[in-house]
Design an enzyme around this catalytic site. Structure first.
Site, short mmCIF file in Angstrom:
data_model
loop_
_atom_site.label_atom_id
_atom_site.label_comp_id
_atom_site.label_asym_id
_atom_site.label_seq_id
_atom_site.Cartn_x
_atom_site.Cartn_y
_atom_site.Cartn_z
CG HIS A 175 54.80 16.74 91.56
ND1 HIS A 175 55.44 15.98 90.37
CD2 HIS A 175 55.33 15.96 92.68
CE1 HIS A 175 56.43 15.30 90.81
NE2 HIS A 175 56.28 14.94 92.17
CD GLU A 204 41.55 12.38 74.38
OE1 GLU A 204 41.77 11.83 75.62
OE2 GLU A 204 41.76 11.58 73.38
P1 13P Z 1 56.38 15.61 99.59
O1 13P Z 1 55.75 14.54 100.54
O2 13P Z 1 57.35 16.52 100.41
O3 13P Z 1 55.41 16.47 98.94
O4 13P Z 1 57.19 14.96 98.27
C1 13P Z 1 56.51 14.09 97.48
C2 13P Z 1 57.24 13.99 96.10
O5 13P Z 1 56.31 13.49 95.42
C3 13P Z 1 58.51 14.65 96.05
O6 13P Z 1 58.54 14.97 94.86
ZN ZN Z 2 57.29 13.53 93.19
#
Ligand code: 13P
Ligand code: ZN
Length: 270
Positions: free
Chosen positions: A139, A169
């Site tokens: 993420h 691509e």
């Molecule tokens: P964390 O530092 O708890 O990983 O949170 C970062 C973040 O991107 C929350 O969406």
């Molecule tokens: Zn985040």
């Protein structure tokens, strides 16, 4: 015991996180990564009988019981993963009851796993059903994907279509398209449930006005998916105030999909 910092899985995690930071995807503590590490990979690097502490969580991850994850720590800066891996990362094992993580290494200053742990573990459970080789959930907050969120309707079909048309691509890299969630409160079981539901179908899921989730068989795959989407979003944003006079046509997209033998999402260009 061998030094875990010298293991190939650890070095790869460190290098990928460094790359994410340098792409500008992870300001401050933004973003989180979890990597499923196998028993064999850990052999000789860790005493699996020594649990430093257990950390509870309030959802059921029984399907992952006994599995090991290298995961980023909550509130820690990606920028510091290289100089301070022991505080920014932790190696955990999901306990038998599915409601605790057993810390085996890291989180040295008393830290805990990312606040997005529900999304990570729920997505791992989901992706392992779709693809037993899935190992990574990633993420982050890439600039152009977020900029696009401000000007593009948050709709799966139209975002997928527009992103496929921003780079030759794209339809080959993410033929299944892009999942999109509306803005939701982060760090919750609810956003974890919604993200994992999307991951039945998609390896890329936009969190509206927040960022992106990706998965993969390895760190390169997840990183590469985000990198390709972020490039497409960058081209979209660079041309958003110009008159676009050229495009990749629907026929050209079909030609690409046929030539590279990818099973692309139906209902986007049909
Ligand atoms: P964390 O530092 O708890 O990983 O949170 C970062 C973040 O991107 C929350 O969406
Ligand atoms: Zn985040």
């Amino acid at each position: 015991m061998k030094n875990i910092l010298e293991s190939s899985f650890f070095k790869k995690m460190r290098d990928i996180i460094y790359g994410m930071y340098h792409h500008g995807w992870d300001e401050r503590n933004g973003g989180n990564v979890s990597l499923l590490v196998t028993d064999e990979e850990l052999e000789g690097y860790i005493d699996k009988n020594v649990v430093i502490r257990t950390i509870p969580f309030d959802f059921c991850a029984e399907k992952l019981a006994g599995k090991y994850f290298l995961v980023t720590s909550s509130g820690k800066y990606f920028r510091n993963v290289v100089c301070s891996p022991e505080t920014t990362l932790g190696l955990i094992r999901i306990a038998k009851d599915g409601h605790h993580a057993e810390l085996l290494w890291g989180f040295e200053d008393g830290g805990v796993f990312t606040s997005e742990f529900p999304s990570h573990m729920k997505c791992h459970m989901q992706r392992l059903e779709v693809d037993p080789e899935n190992r990574v959930i990633m993420h982050c907050h890439p600039t152009n994907i977020l900029a696009m969120n401000c000007v593009h309707e948050l709709d799966e079909i139209s975002i997928t279509r527009d992103m496929w048309k921003m780079g030759t691509e794209c339809i080959v890299v993410f033929p299944e398209g892009i999942g999109v969630l509306p803005w939701m409160l982060c760090g919750t079981n609810e956003i974890g449930d919604a993200t994992s539901e999307k991951m039945k179908e998609y390896r890329l899921v936009i969190w509206g006005m927040h960022g992106i989730y990706a998965c993969g068989k390895n760190l390169d795959e997840a990183f590469g998916l985000i990198e390709t989407l972020e490039k497409a979003a960058e081209i979209y944003m660079l041309t958003s105030t110009q008159k676009r006079i050229n495009t990749i046509t629907d026929d050209q997209l079909r030609l690409l999909a046929n030539f590279f033998k990818v099973n692309y999402k139906k209902g986007v260009i049909d």
